[in-house]
Enzyme design. Structure first.
Site, mmCIF file in Angstrom:
data_model
loop_
_atom_site.group_PDB
_atom_site.id
_atom_site.type_symbol
_atom_site.label_atom_id
_atom_site.label_comp_id
_atom_site.label_asym_id
_atom_site.label_seq_id
_atom_site.Cartn_x
_atom_site.Cartn_y
_atom_site.Cartn_z
ATOM 1 N N SER A 293 0.827 -1.196 0.000
ATOM 2 C CA SER A 293 0.000 0.000 0.000
ATOM 3 C C SER A 293 0.874 1.265 0.000
ATOM 4 C CB SER A 293 -0.959 -0.046 1.192
ATOM 5 O OG SER A 293 -1.958 0.930 1.079
ATOM 6 N N ASP B 90 -10.093 -5.713 -3.263
ATOM 7 C CA ASP B 90 -9.506 -4.657 -2.426
ATOM 8 C C ASP B 90 -10.451 -3.455 -2.394
ATOM 9 O OD1 ASP B 90 -7.884 -2.485 -1.455
ATOM 10 O OD2 ASP B 90 -6.098 -3.613 -2.025
ATOM 11 N N HIS C 157 -7.327 -6.007 0.865
ATOM 12 C CA HIS C 157 -6.162 -5.161 1.164
ATOM 13 C C HIS C 157 -5.396 -5.624 2.403
ATOM 14 C CE1 HIS C 157 -4.108 -1.430 0.124
ATOM 15 N NE2 HIS C 157 -4.062 -1.072 1.399
#
Length: 280
Positions: A146, A225, A258
């Site tokens: 991320s 995600d 995620h």
């Protein structure tokens, strides 16, 4: 430098260390996994991991399950904290700015510029420390998740010759074009779009010269995600790599979100990918 944790793991040692960072002007922690070969003092290559928003050094070392693969391939793993911390370090009440949200750049705007120089920390000060105090061979690769995926991409692109390979999970590939990045860049760098471009992986790749370094790049992105469409936008990285003839392997994984469940699902592939580059 002080060791604050040590755990036996897969024949090696998972440790956490604390030191006073001259670059960040505060105390910092980082995790190290030393495979058995490194414990014996044999030089091993190093894979650096950069974590995402709200994380510390703990998230990767406790959730990813990477130690087994590092032991298999004789790699040292290094996972620093995501930002400077402590009393007197600028912060914000939001989760996506300030402590826990350093974005792996060098801030130029007050009050952030006094401490937030994470790029200098992860690219220079931390590797120097690792290579001074641990049996590191000097061969390095870098990965992240991320915000840390953004950090891994940008760090590799801004420091040609320092890394053998780069990978990322669900990276913020074009922070100049998404809310997380625009908020952080405005605070840390000001309003100058040219300054933003120097910390945007898609822009850096798009602007590469024909003879610039092109590292092997592996990206895993979950199609489940929750941040995919608004914050991550892997198609922008894909387009930039296509235009620059950059060797990208982008895997879109059905159902994956995620979280560290996704990272744990594919971390073995990433460690093997980096091991091949580090030992090749």
């Amino acid at each position: 430098m002080t060791r604050v944790e040590r755990h036996t793991s897969f024949g090696g040692r998972q440790e956490v260390w604390q030191h006073d960072s001259e670059v960040l002007n505060c105390a910092m922690r980082f995790g190290t996994y030393l495979p058995a070969a490194a414990v014996r003092g044999e030089p091993c290559p190093v894979l650096y991991w950069l974590s995402g928003l709200t994380c510390t050094e703990q998230n990767f070392i406790t959730k990813a399950g990477a130690q087994a693969y590092a032991a298999l391939h004789n790699l040292i793993l290094v996972a620093p904290d995501t930002s400077p911390r402590g009393e007197g370090v600028a912060d914000d009440t939001a989760y996506d700015l300030g402590q826990g949200a350093g974005f792996y750049l060098n801030a130029t705007q007050a009050p952030w510029s006094a401490h937030y120089r994470m790029q200098d920390y992860v690219a220079q000060e931390l590797p120097d420390l690792i290579e001074q105090h641990f049996p590191a061979s000097g061969a390095r690769s870098i990965s992240g998740h991320s915000m840390g995926g953004h950090g891994a991409l940008v760090t590799a692109l801004r420091n040609p010759g320092r890394y053998r390979s780069v990978s990322a999970f669900a990276p913020i590939v074009a922070p100049s074009q998404v809310p997380w990045g625009r908020k952080a860049f405005t605070a840390y760098l000001g309003d100058d779009a040219a300054a933003w471009a120097q910390w945007d992986a898609a822009e850096l790749i798009r602007s590469l010269s024909a003879d610039a370094e092109r590292l092997p790049l592996l990206v895993d992105q979950g199609l489940g995600d929750e941040f995919l469409e608004e914050q991550l936008r892997p198609e922008l990285l894909e387009a930039a790599c296509r235009a620059a003839e950059y060797p990208l392997t982008l895997r879109r994984n059905e159902g994956h979100d995620h979280s560290y469940y996704s990272i744990a699902s594919f971390i073995g592939d990433h460690v093997a990918f980096h091991a091949a580059a580090l030992k090749g």
